[in-house]
Design a protein around this motif. Structure first.
Motif, PDB file in Angstrom:
ATOM      1  N   SER A 136       0.835  -1.337   0.015  1.00  0.00           N
ATOM      2  CA  SER A 136       0.010   0.067   0.369  1.00  0.00           C
ATOM      3  C   SER A 136       0.826   1.803  -0.133  1.00  0.00           C
ATOM      4  O   SER A 136       2.182   1.231   0.426  1.00  0.00           O
ATOM      5  N   SER A 138      -0.033   4.292   0.725  1.00  0.00           N
ATOM      6  CA  SER A 138      -0.431   4.889   1.988  1.00  0.00           C
ATOM      7  C   SER A 138       0.482   4.580   3.229  1.00  0.00           C
ATOM      8  O   SER A 138       1.160   5.276   3.709  1.00  0.00           O
ATOM      9  N   LYS A 141       4.056   5.193   2.743  1.00  0.00           N
ATOM     10  CA  LYS A 141       4.332   6.617   3.275  1.00  0.00           C
ATOM     11  C   LYS A 141       3.927   7.333   4.742  1.00  0.00           C
ATOM     12  O   LYS A 141       4.959   7.635   5.712  1.00  0.00           O
ATOM     13  N   GLN A 142       3.616   6.268   5.701  1.00  0.00           N
ATOM     14  CA  GLN A 142       3.272   6.539   7.115  1.00  0.00           C
ATOM     15  C   GLN A 142       4.617   5.853   7.485  1.00  0.00           C
ATOM     16  O   GLN A 142       4.969   6.007   8.202  1.00  0.00           O
ATOM     17  N   VAL A 175       5.189   5.058  -6.268  1.00  0.00           N
ATOM     18  CA  VAL A 175       4.816   6.042  -5.558  1.00  0.00           C
ATOM     19  C   VAL A 175       5.513   7.524  -6.587  1.00  0.00           C
ATOM     20  O   VAL A 175       6.340   7.628  -6.761  1.00  0.00           O
TER      21      VAL A 175
END
Length: 429
Positions: A136, A138, A141-142, A175
């Motif tokens: 994922s 997202s 990025k976390q 990304v």
């Protein structure tokens, strides 16, 4: 949980190389303010020359302040310590702490958690980012944010000499890199001017009318809306002070609070920049006055059961609303009126986009939104090529209506000597 208090040594001494078992080694003596000492043995070197070289490196690290006191700390154990000792103290809300904890538990600890902190290389981190990006974007990025922040903290705590996450990026093929300070907005998740007007009009007869106004016309977060009090309103200058939010206190349990109030506690704002003073649009100001009148009526009618907590958005018994109170009413509003099925938070994005499209400076918009830095507003909301499609004249008229102009701000000086009768909306003295 691990104890990292030993990094606070005030002096040190490194003993000469000596024979230890079947090889060579040396000892590091760390001295503390209370007079105690901690001895660390460095052994396993095959030759005296190898041990001497390592000893010189240790002395250099001690002198420069990069000496690693805790060489055996595992990644999972350290991240648990970081969450409790750093994030829990700095986080403005339970949600931040909880979301960080979930990413650590489910994605980082399960992959590199058993490795020692000192053994983590840039290659390990790059592989972690690549794997997470496959899972994922997202989440990736976390993970990247957590690795950078937590490993900087590890350097400070002398768990590692340098941060191996520095300079390691997410895979470019997964990304897409956005322009400087910009990110494209998905216009399907924002409302047009006509849709905004329709939403406001249709929400008038619902229990979330004022919540809708404070979101789409003032850009308040949901947790801020339910925390706003009548005492936060400056009735003369028509401004609203945002000073708190409602949420769960970190470390709090059900037994610590009255029933059904665990997630309705007053906590500090998301960031220090979220404490701000906002101009109140006319339509919102009128709605607040009307709601105050109803608040007083409920207080008189239910004198024995009413909780006079001063919240603007509250139940007929004066009790604060939950963070998800709006959800059912909001979704019905969208469905009944043919509006896009967007998130509640996307209304805040719509408000921000309107201001940016109308050439409000990113710095001014950042202050209105309560963002910590100007870059956040631009990064999250601000691609002028892909903003809401609507005519400029209509948009300018809308923004002029809901945001006080500079002329109004200057005119406020003349209002200081004018008496405004709002007694019918306020409690009797």
């Amino acid at each position: 949980m691990i104890d990292l208090s030993l990094q606070n040594f005030v002096d040190y001494y490194v003993k000469p190389v000596m024979k230890i078992k079947n090889g060579y080694g040396y000892r590091v003596i760390l001295k503390y303010q209370d007079g105690s000492e901690k001895i660390q043995q460095k052994a396993g070197f095959h030759s005296e020359k190898e041990a001497k070289k390592a000893r010189e490196q240790t002395i250099g690290e001690l002198y420069s302040g990069t000496y690693v006191v805790y060489a055996n700390v595992k990644v999972a154990d350290f991240l648990e310590y970081w969450l409790e000792d750093d994030i829990k103290k700095r986080a403005g809300s339970y949600n931040t702490y909880y979301s960080f904890g979930n990413v650590v538990k489910n994605h980082i600890a399960t992959t590199i958690g058993k490795k020692k902190m000192v053994d983590i290389s840039k290659g390990d981190i790059q592989k972690l980012y690549n794997d997470m990006a496959e899972y994922s974007v997202s989440v990736a990025k976390q993970v990247k944010s957590i690795m950078n922040i937590s490993f900087d903290f590890a350097v400070e705590k002398k768990v590692i000499p340098t941060n191996p996450a520095t300079g390691v990026n997410l895979p470019k093929n997964k990304v897409q890199k956005s322009g400087y300070h910009t990110r494209n907005i998905d216009t399907s998740k924002t409302l047009t001017l006509d849709q905004i007007n329709l939403l406001i009009e249709k929400s008038k007869d619902t229990k979330i009318y004022l919540m809708v106004l404070m979101n789409v016309l003032m850009g308040l977060r949901c947790s801020e809306i339910i925390a706003v009090k009548y005492s936060d309103v400056d009735y003369v200058n028509r401004t609203l002070s945002i000073e708190r939010q409602l949420g769960r206190v970190l470390g709090g349990n059900d037994d610590d609070y009255a029933p059904k109030t665990l997630t309705k506690q007053e906590v500090r704002t998301k960031t220090q920049s979220s404490v701000r003073e906002l101009p109140i649009p006319d339509v919102v100001f009128e709605a607040i006055l009307k709601e105050r009148k109803q608040y007083e009526a409920n207080r008189r009618r239910r004198s024995t059961t009413f909780q006079d907590l001063d919240y603007i958005c509250c139940s007929t018994y004066g009790r604060p609303r939950s963070k998800n109170y709006h959800w059912q009413h909001y979704k019905k509003l969208l469905s009944d009126n043919g509006l896009p099925d967007i998130r509640w938070h996307d209304l805040r994005s719509t408000y921000c986009t309107l201001l940016l499209k109308n050439k409000y400076s990113p710095k001014a918009v950042s202050k209105l939104m309560g963002h910590a830095k100007e870059i956040i507003t631009m990064d999250v909301y601000g691609d002028n090529r892909n903003l809401i499609a609507m005519s400029i004249p209509e948009l300018e008229a809308f923004v002029d209506e809901v945001i006080p102009t500079e002329k109004i701000v200057r005119f406020r000086e003349d209002l200081l000597d004018i008496e405004i009768d709002v007694s019918e909306y306020l409690p009797a003295v």
